[in-house]
Design an enzyme around this catalytic site. Structure first.
Site, PDB file in Angstrom:
ATOM      1  CG  HIS A 459      -3.801  43.763  97.373  1.00  0.00           C
ATOM      2  ND1 HIS A 459      -4.761  44.151  98.278  1.00  0.00           N
ATOM      3  CD2 HIS A 459      -4.371  43.879  96.151  1.00  0.00           C
ATOM      4  CE1 HIS A 459      -5.866  44.479  97.636  1.00  0.00           C
ATOM      5  NE2 HIS A 459      -5.662  44.314  96.347  1.00  0.00           N
TER       6      HIS A 459
HETATM    7  C1  LIG Z   1      -7.527  39.440  90.598  1.00  0.00           C
HETATM    8  C2  LIG Z   1      -6.831  40.673  91.103  1.00  0.00           C
HETATM    9  C3  LIG Z   1      -7.581  41.709  91.639  1.00  0.00           C
HETATM   10  C4  LIG Z   1      -6.947  42.857  92.103  1.00  0.00           C
HETATM   11  N1  LIG Z   1      -7.714  43.920  92.477  1.00  0.00           N
HETATM   12  C5  LIG Z   1      -7.119  45.114  92.713  1.00  0.00           C
HETATM   13  C6  LIG Z   1      -7.900  46.281  92.884  1.00  0.00           C
HETATM   14  O1  LIG Z   1      -9.126  46.263  92.814  1.00  0.00           O
HETATM   15  N2  LIG Z   1      -7.247  47.450  93.108  1.00  0.00           N
HETATM   16  C7  LIG Z   1      -5.889  47.520  93.191  1.00  0.00           C
HETATM   17  O2  LIG Z   1      -5.356  48.600  93.431  1.00  0.00           O
HETATM   18  N3  LIG Z   1      -5.129  46.417  93.026  1.00  0.00           N
HETATM   19  C8  LIG Z   1      -5.707  45.230  92.752  1.00  0.00           C
HETATM   20  N4  LIG Z   1      -4.936  44.132  92.501  1.00  0.00           N
HETATM   21  C9  LIG Z   1      -3.479  44.254  92.642  1.00  0.00           C
HETATM   22  C10 LIG Z   1      -2.823  45.103  91.556  1.00  0.00           C
HETATM   23  O3  LIG Z   1      -3.469  44.918  90.324  1.00  0.00           O
HETATM   24  C11 LIG Z   1      -1.343  44.760  91.484  1.00  0.00           C
HETATM   25  O4  LIG Z   1      -0.732  45.027  92.718  1.00  0.00           O
HETATM   26  C12 LIG Z   1      -0.606  45.571  90.423  1.00  0.00           C
HETATM   27  O5  LIG Z   1      -1.243  45.439  89.193  1.00  0.00           O
HETATM   28  C13 LIG Z   1       0.834  45.092  90.335  1.00  0.00           C
HETATM   29  O6  LIG Z   1       1.481  45.785  89.315  1.00  0.00           O
HETATM   30  P1  LIG Z   1       2.957  45.388  88.862  1.00  0.00           P
HETATM   31  O7  LIG Z   1       3.338  46.315  87.792  1.00  0.00           O
HETATM   32  O8  LIG Z   1       3.805  45.282  90.069  1.00  0.00           O
HETATM   33  O9  LIG Z   1       2.834  43.900  88.291  1.00  0.00           O
HETATM   34  P2  LIG Z   1       1.924  43.303  87.095  1.00  0.00           P
HETATM   35  O10 LIG Z   1       0.781  44.198  86.792  1.00  0.00           O
HETATM   36  O11 LIG Z   1       1.636  41.906  87.482  1.00  0.00           O
HETATM   37  O12 LIG Z   1       2.887  43.336  85.855  1.00  0.00           O
HETATM   38  C14 LIG Z   1       3.901  42.406  85.597  1.00  0.00           C
HETATM   39  C15 LIG Z   1       3.956  42.166  84.098  1.00  0.00           C
HETATM   40  O13 LIG Z   1       5.173  41.528  83.780  1.00  0.00           O
HETATM   41  C16 LIG Z   1       4.934  40.474  82.878  1.00  0.00           C
HETATM   42  N5  LIG Z   1       6.017  39.511  83.062  1.00  0.00           N
HETATM   43  C17 LIG Z   1       6.294  38.810  84.186  1.00  0.00           C
HETATM   44  N6  LIG Z   1       7.383  38.046  84.003  1.00  0.00           N
HETATM   45  C18 LIG Z   1       7.814  38.286  82.745  1.00  0.00           C
HETATM   46  C19 LIG Z   1       8.902  37.791  81.980  1.00  0.00           C
HETATM   47  N7  LIG Z   1       9.779  36.922  82.486  1.00  0.00           N
HETATM   48  N8  LIG Z   1       9.031  38.222  80.701  1.00  0.00           N
HETATM   49  C20 LIG Z   1       8.170  39.122  80.177  1.00  0.00           C
HETATM   50  N9  LIG Z   1       7.118  39.612  80.872  1.00  0.00           N
HETATM   51  C21 LIG Z   1       6.951  39.205  82.139  1.00  0.00           C
HETATM   52  C22 LIG Z   1       3.569  39.966  83.292  1.00  0.00           C
HETATM   53  O14 LIG Z   1       2.955  39.194  82.290  1.00  0.00           O
HETATM   54  C23 LIG Z   1       2.846  41.254  83.608  1.00  0.00           C
HETATM   55  O15 LIG Z   1       2.246  41.804  82.466  1.00  0.00           O
HETATM   56  C24 LIG Z   1      -5.525  42.957  92.061  1.00  0.00           C
HETATM   57  C25 LIG Z   1      -4.778  41.916  91.523  1.00  0.00           C
HETATM   58  C26 LIG Z   1      -5.412  40.793  91.031  1.00  0.00           C
HETATM   59  C27 LIG Z   1      -4.594  39.699  90.426  1.00  0.00           C
END
Ligand SMILES: Cc1cc2nc3c(=O)[nH]c(=O)nc-3n(C[C@H](O)[C@H](O)[C@H](O)COP(=O)(O)OP(=O)(O)OC[C@H]3O[C@@H](n4cnc5c(N)ncnc54)[C@H](O)[C@@H]3O)c2cc1C
Length: 699
Positions: A459
């Site tokens: 997280h």
């Molecule tokens: C194993 C696991 C279990 C979890 N369980 C839970 C849960 O049960 N409930 C909950 O609420 N949260 C959970 N989380 C946390 C939650 O999923 C994350 O906090 C949330 O998804 C983050 O969202 P985000 O949009 O910030 O980033 P992300 O969802 O990580 O999105 C970032 C995206 O950007 C892309 N990207 C990165 N760099 C580049 C680049 N240079 N060029 C192009 N694309 C790029 C990545 O590939 C990715 O698709 C969990 C996380 C993990 C890993």
């Protein structure tokens, strides 16, 4: 060069939402650039299979640096590398955090981010199968459900919690977070509802949305203080795409700061060391926070995911959305305070009917269950820095777990709390030998256990925080045309899982970019007690819009007399609308309740209403004696404005008349049909009852 109005970098939890919302406006074109590939693998969609994605080609495979607080161990820091990002790979637990988290952000200067400010965005995104109330929404793209699997160990854990004196809480996202219960999940029909499934897929057919997968953004192009595009590497080729309006970075808590640093936005001294030209000197990457998790594992005689994860169960979950593999693996848990004086819960527990050990990477070789304790109110800050100036070199990540005084004590309190529950009869009856537990209950042994087994709950937040890297509108300080919108902007990690927060951030970012927003909820609506939640008839306690629409049309067409009570009920069944959804001219028909407005409108030969824009409204379109349409201004007092306003249990579009104490509220029966409800403008004979009407788009 190809150009777009908006370039969204990263199709994760936040990026999919943002691209879908921005492309609702057909006048702008939007590019969504994702380093990972399509989300076609079954392991993404079958809930219990997500563990197989860890350390696979769908994982960025990031690792921390050696962690001083955790005996110098390096921790795996799983991140989704696929459409949907981490929402395609996470545990699906739907938690928003605590009201105090958001109120704290606002108190520290993040204007517009208090709980009352963000609640409308949580609700807008949500389609909660329990129905809607002051805290929850229906009809949004993100399915939130109670989950189809009911593993007996999840219930045994809750029984053990009750035996230990902890109270039950049916809704961790409602009035109160404390207590124990089953988690709601981001699932639809027994399968994962990622951001890609919920938000992106329905938008893919739009001609103004381009999604580029397997495209790594190398850096943001910054010219004379303005982000003008991004440099991309795809299939061995490098090219630039231009942004006419904005670049919005949604690459997640590790990769968003990584990308800013590679683009010359970050601590000047660090950038200079790597010969990167500094465009803006900001503390990018500095505020990292995460939840420390510590697992306790027992073997059990029960069947757990180890023995339930058969090819047949996998196929059943995939094709029919039922069976043991619809489980997210951690069906129940709770929120607790390590001490009564804590202002909010600082510990979260998960009961997982699986063996979680060796930082989640250990072999699952027997039936076992895990009680995972997570410290959800940390103080320490870690950092994300550049390993080198090469974009394909992974960033250096220091989580800095347990660096602050008091954090070890909270972790130890968490272990004691978990042991206190696990030793109750309800769980003892299911458990066998401990597989992973401290040597003894002595402080020294428990502390050693924490250092030896503690790991990330995945997280991470706060590396591009509001107030230090971006402003409250999520604009990168000192750089034009550039925002960050993902979990990295949270000023500190909220008390709970972070997927819902990332989605909310993108919902709000879309409105900040479009220049209009949802009003905050009123405290009165927000204070509705749990027991006061209205339960609706229809699908799983949710709305029955189709039935309500049919009845509404019958009443409008037949002019049959309707009871106001029935119309009140129909109103409740319909969905809220936003101003931009109802622009255009509408034909109106009063609903026959004997209200005085019916007589007045008949005399005016009322035709309907025209909404040219939220600020340009003609409340009364009538016919003259030749049948021609004109805007009647005497009776309406002139124009009015459309805005989102709270009304009864909802926040929906309202027409506020400029010169009359009258407000019309609207809800949607379908794309072409609205129900209207006028407040004010009554005569004494109306006995305070509202005037109801129907608006339809002319054929
Ligand atoms: C194993 C696991 C279990 C979890 N369980 C839970 C849960 O049960 N409930 C909950 O609420 N949260 C959970 N989380 C946390 C939650 O999923 C994350 O906090 C949330 O998804 C983050 O969202 P985000 O949009 O910030 O980033 P992300 O969802 O990580 O999105 C970032 C995206 O950007 C892309 N990207 C990165 N760099 C580049 C680049 N240079 N060029 C192009 N694309 C790029 C990545 O590939 C990715 O698709 C969990 C996380 C993990 C890993």
């Amino acid at each position: 060069m190809t150009w777009y109005d908006y370039i969204v970098v990263g199709a994760g939890s936040a990026g999919c939402v943002l691209a879908a919302r921005l492309s609702e406006d057909p006048r702008v074109n939007v590019a969504l650039i994702e380093a990972g590939g399509p989300d076609t693998a079954r392991e993404i969609h079958v809930p219990a299979a997500y563990g197989r994605l860890v350390q696979s080609s769908y994982d960025w495979n990031l690792w921390s640096e050696p962690e001083p607080g955790l005996a110098g161990r390096r921790l795996p820091l799983t991140r989704g590398l696929v459409l949907g990002g981490c929402s395609s790979q996470n545990g699906m637990i739907y938690i928003r955090g605590n009201r105090q988290d958001y109120d704290g952000y606002a108190a520290d200067g993040a204007e517009g981010w208090s709980y009352d400010d963000v609640l409308p965005y949580f609700r807008r995104s949500e389609d909660n199968e329990r129905g809607k109330d002051a805290y929850h929404g229906t009809g949004g793209p993100l399915s939130v459900s109670d989950g189809r699997s009911r593993h007996p160990l999840a219930d045994a854990f809750l029984d053990a919690c009750a035996q230990a004196g902890h109270r039950a809480n049916p809704d961790f996202n409602g009035a109160c977070q404390d207590g124990t219960g089953r988690y709601q999940l981001t699932q639809r029909d027994g399968r994962r509802c990622s951001s890609a499934v919920g938000f992106l897929r329905p938008a893919l057919a739009r001609p103004n949305l381009s999604v580029l997968t397997e495209a790594l953004v190398l850096h943001i192009v910054v010219q004379r203080g303005r982000a003008t595009g991004v440099r991309i590497k795809r299939g061995g080729q490098e090219f630039t795409v231009a942004a006419a309006q904005e670049v919005i970075v949604c690459a997640g808590t590790y990769n968003s700061p990584h990308l800013l640093l590679l683009s010359g936005i970050g601590p000047a001294a660090d950038l200079a060391r790597l010969d990167i030209e500094t465009h803006q000197d900001l503390p990018v990457g500095r505020g990292l926070q995460d939840h420390l998790a510590v697992p306790l594992v027992w073997r059990t005689r029960e069947q757990t995911l180890h023995s339930q994860s058969t090819p047949h169960a996998m196929a059943t979950a995939w094709s029919e959305g039922r069976g043991p593999m619809t489980s997210n693996g951690s069906e129940s848990g709770g929120f607790f305070r390590s001490a009564a004086e804590q202002p909010a819960p600082d510990l979260q527990l998960y009961l997982s009917h699986s063996m979680f050990h060796e930082d989640g990477l250990g072999d699952v070789h027997t039936d076992a269950y895990t009680v995972l304790t997570s410290s959800i109110s940390p103080v320490s800050r870690g950092r994300v820095t550049l390993r080198s100036a090469a974009p394909d070199h992974k960033p250096r990540i220091h989580t800095n777990f347990l660096a602050s005084e008091g954090e070890m004590k909270t972790a130890v309190d968490g272990i004691r709390l978990a042991l206190g529950i696990a030793r109750r009869p309800a769980l003892l009856a299911r458990g066998g030998r401990p597989h992973l537990a401290p040597e003894s209950d002595a402080d020294g042994d428990v502390e050693e256990f924490v250092r030896r087994t503690g790991c990330s709950t995945y997280h991470p937040t706060s590396t591009c925080a509001i107030g230090s890297v971006v402003d409250a509108q999520l604009r990168v300080l000192g750089v034009e045309g550039l925002r960050v919108a993902d979990a990295s902007v949270l000023p500190s990690v909220p008390r709970g899982n972070t997927n819902a927060a990332a989605i909310m951030i993108a919902e709000k970012a879309a409105d900040l970019i479009r220049g209009h927003g949802l009003p905050p909820v009123s405290s009165a609506a927000d204070a509705m007690p749990l027991s006061g939640r209205p339960q609706k008839a229809g699908k799983a306690g949710g709305k029955n819009t189709a039935l309500a629409r049919r009845r509404l049309m019958d009443l409008a067409e037949s002019h049959a007399r309707a009871e106001p009570e029935e119309l009140d009920e129909l109103w409740e069944e319909l969905e809220c609308v936003r101003p931009e959804q109802i622009l255009g001219t509408w034909r109106g028909s009063p609903l026959n309740t004997g209200h005085s407005a019916e007589r007045r409108l008949r005399a005016l030969r009322w035709y309907g209403k025209t909404f040219n824009s939220p600020d340009d409204v003609q409340p009364l379109i009538c016919r003259d004696e030749h049948g021609r349409l004109y805007s009647e201004t005497d009776a309406s007092g002139g124009g009015g404005r459309l805005q989102m306003l709270p009304f009864r249990n909802d926040v929906t579009t309202a027409l506020v008349y400029d010169a009359k104490p009258v407000i019309d509220y609207f809800k949607k029966a379908d794309h072409d049909t609205l129900m209207g409800l006028m407040t004010g403008g009554n005569e004494p004979s109306d006995n305070g009852r509202n005037f109801y009407f129907v608006l339809q788009r002319p054929c």
